[in-house]
Scaffold this motif. Structure first.
Motif, PDB file in Angstrom:
ATOM      1  N   GLY A  99      -4.255  -2.161 -35.809  1.00 54.78           N
ATOM      2  CA  GLY A  99      -5.542  -2.670 -35.346  1.00 54.78           C
ATOM      3  C   GLY A  99      -5.423  -4.008 -34.650  1.00 54.78           C
ATOM      4  O   GLY A  99      -5.996  -4.223 -33.563  1.00 54.78           O
ATOM      5  N   SER A 100      -4.701  -4.938 -35.257  1.00 47.73           N
ATOM      6  CA  SER A 100      -4.529  -6.251 -34.620  1.00 47.73           C
ATOM      7  C   SER A 100      -3.737  -6.119 -33.323  1.00 47.73           C
ATOM      8  O   SER A 100      -3.988  -6.841 -32.357  1.00 47.73           O
ATOM      9  CB  SER A 100      -3.837  -7.228 -35.575  1.00 47.73           C
ATOM     10  OG  SER A 100      -2.552  -6.772 -35.957  1.00 47.73           O
TER      11      SER A 100
ATOM     12  N   ALA B  10     -10.780   4.220 -27.114  1.00 51.65           N
ATOM     13  CA  ALA B  10     -10.134   4.172 -25.805  1.00 51.65           C
ATOM     14  C   ALA B  10      -8.620   4.074 -25.940  1.00 51.65           C
ATOM     15  O   ALA B  10      -7.874   4.718 -25.203  1.00 51.65           O
ATOM     16  CB  ALA B  10     -10.676   2.986 -25.001  1.00 51.65           C
ATOM     17  N   ALA B  11      -8.168   3.248 -26.901  1.00 48.94           N
ATOM     18  CA  ALA B  11      -6.727   3.101 -27.108  1.00 48.94           C
ATOM     19  C   ALA B  11      -6.111   4.417 -27.563  1.00 48.94           C
ATOM     20  O   ALA B  11      -5.025   4.810 -27.104  1.00 48.94           O
ATOM     21  CB  ALA B  11      -6.461   2.007 -28.133  1.00 48.94           C
TER      22      ALA B  11
ATOM     23  N   GLU C 166     -18.565  -1.927 -30.594  1.00 46.99           N
ATOM     24  CA  GLU C 166     -17.515  -2.445 -29.713  1.00 46.99           C
ATOM     25  C   GLU C 166     -16.126  -2.091 -30.250  1.00 46.99           C
ATOM     26  O   GLU C 166     -15.241  -1.689 -29.493  1.00 46.99           O
ATOM     27  CB  GLU C 166     -17.665  -3.956 -29.574  1.00 46.99           C
ATOM     28  CG  GLU C 166     -16.716  -4.593 -28.588  1.00 46.99           C
ATOM     29  CD  GLU C 166     -16.959  -6.072 -28.425  1.00 46.99           C
ATOM     30  OE1 GLU C 166     -15.996  -6.790 -28.063  1.00 46.99           O
ATOM     31  OE2 GLU C 166     -18.096  -6.524 -28.672  1.00 46.99           O
ATOM     32  N   LEU C 167     -15.930  -2.229 -31.553  1.00 42.46           N
ATOM     33  CA  LEU C 167     -14.637  -1.877 -32.139  1.00 42.46           C
ATOM     34  C   LEU C 167     -14.385  -0.371 -32.033  1.00 42.46           C
ATOM     35  O   LEU C 167     -13.265   0.060 -31.708  1.00 42.46           O
ATOM     36  CB  LEU C 167     -14.584  -2.321 -33.596  1.00 42.46           C
ATOM     37  CG  LEU C 167     -14.421  -3.820 -33.838  1.00 42.46           C
ATOM     38  CD1 LEU C 167     -14.557  -4.149 -35.316  1.00 42.46           C
ATOM     39  CD2 LEU C 167     -13.083  -4.323 -33.303  1.00 42.46           C
ATOM     40  N   ASN C 168     -15.410   0.427 -32.296  1.00 43.15           N
ATOM     41  CA  ASN C 168     -15.241   1.872 -32.167  1.00 43.15           C
ATOM     42  C   ASN C 168     -14.806   2.249 -30.753  1.00 43.15           C
ATOM     43  O   ASN C 168     -13.898   3.068 -30.560  1.00 43.15           O
ATOM     44  CB  ASN C 168     -16.542   2.600 -32.516  1.00 43.15           C
ATOM     45  CG  ASN C 168     -16.745   2.756 -34.001  1.00 43.15           C
ATOM     46  OD1 ASN C 168     -15.811   2.600 -34.778  1.00 43.15           O
ATOM     47  ND2 ASN C 168     -17.967   3.048 -34.408  1.00 43.15           N
TER      48      ASN C 168
END
Length: 303
Positions: free
Chosen positions: A32-33, A284-285, A277-279
């Motif tokens: 995640g980071s 996308a990644a 925003e995180l979702n």
């Protein structure tokens, strides 16, 4: 990660050291980071052994009691996940190579390559004894790492770290020791040298001038006043931040817990990244990696 992709990332990381102008490489501690850091436009990221250890509820590299430490397999499994989470080169914090002997270091390098790392740091610190390895064994360890990289076909950036400023004693010429060791490491096959514990621009300028290869300096290690761009102007090729971002996140967790426990309030939530925003970021990644994997598979199976 297939060998072709990993080697291409290694070459891209090496090129960053050669193009001039310097670059900043922040350090991640989990997928995640890593995705968050990569999304901000950095061309490479590193891992942080401290951040990984803390995220696992362990101390950083406590070799005095191996039962408390994150071992090589655990560390490299996190490196593997981080490298798989992003599409930019990942430099692995490999501590002191997880063993004293050159053969131990060579094994660690091979495992890091298999994990998808584009490069890795090897320290010259005998942490169990609180001192530097003697110079010849330290050089032999870097030479063994180079041999493992060459045997694997290259495409891996070897960053040799000297802790001359971290483990200096009264009367030591830390600057002279650092320069001598750094140049011997480069002669033994290091692509870059890492000298932590130094952020004074004048001192950094001397290191950059006297060391016959790219210089890595860490900011955020001991204080929050050093500026990455100022040090790049002084001649640094690569700036990393070690565990400073991870430790800052830990500080936020503690402050949030203290506030919630003592006051019952949640003012810390004002600085959170919105869920939506995180979702979107992580989706996308994931799609990018999935599509890249499908494209790679299609190419490899094409008639």
């Amino acid at each position: 990660m297939d060998q072709k992709t990993r080697a291409a990332r290694g070459r891209a990381l090496l090129e960053l050291h050669r193009t001039g102008g310097g670059f900043v490489m922040p350090n991640a501690w989990d997928p995640g980071s890593a995705v968050l850091l990569a999304s901000e436009g950095f061309k490479a990221i590193g891992t942080t052994s401290a951040g990984i250890a803390f995220s696992l509820g362990r101390p950083d590299y406590n070799v005095r009691d191996a039962r408390l430490s994150v071992d090589r397999e655990e560390m490299l499994e996190v490196v593997r996940k981080i490298a798989a989470a992003v599409d930019i080169p990942v430099n692995a914090d490999l501590e002191a190579g997880y063993g004293d002997e050159p053969a131990d270091v060579a094994d660690t390098i091979r495992m890091a390559i298999d994990a998808g790392a584009a490069g890795g740091n090897i320290e010259d610190t005998d942490a169990a004894r609180g001192r530097l390895f003697d110079e010849k064994p330290a050089v032999d360890r870097i030479a063994a790492a180079r041999g493992a990289i060459d045997a694997a076909g290259g495409g891996f950036v070897l960053n040799a770290r000297t802790d001359a400023f971290q483990f200096r004693f009264p009367g030591d010429d830390a600057l002279g020791i650092a320069i001598r060791r750094a140049n011997r490491f480069i002669e033994a096959g290091a692509d870059c040298v890492f000298v932590p514990g130094v952020t004074d621009p004048a001192l950094v300028r001397t290191l950059a001038r006297e060391i016959a290869g790219p210089l890595n300096i860490v900011v955020g290690l001991n204080d929050a006043t050093a500026g990455a761009f100022e040090l790049i102007e002084a001649g640094v090729a690569r700036i990393s931040v070690g565990g400073s971002i991870a430790r800052s996140v830990m500080a936020l967790v503690r402050r949030s817990a203290q506030e919630l426990h003592a006051l019952g309030t949640v003012s810390y939530a004002r600085s959170q990244i919105p869920q939506r925003e995180l979702n979107a970021l992580f989706e996308a990644a994931l799609r990018t990696r999935t599509n890249a994997g499908l494209s790679s598979t299609a190419r490899s199976t094409a008639p």
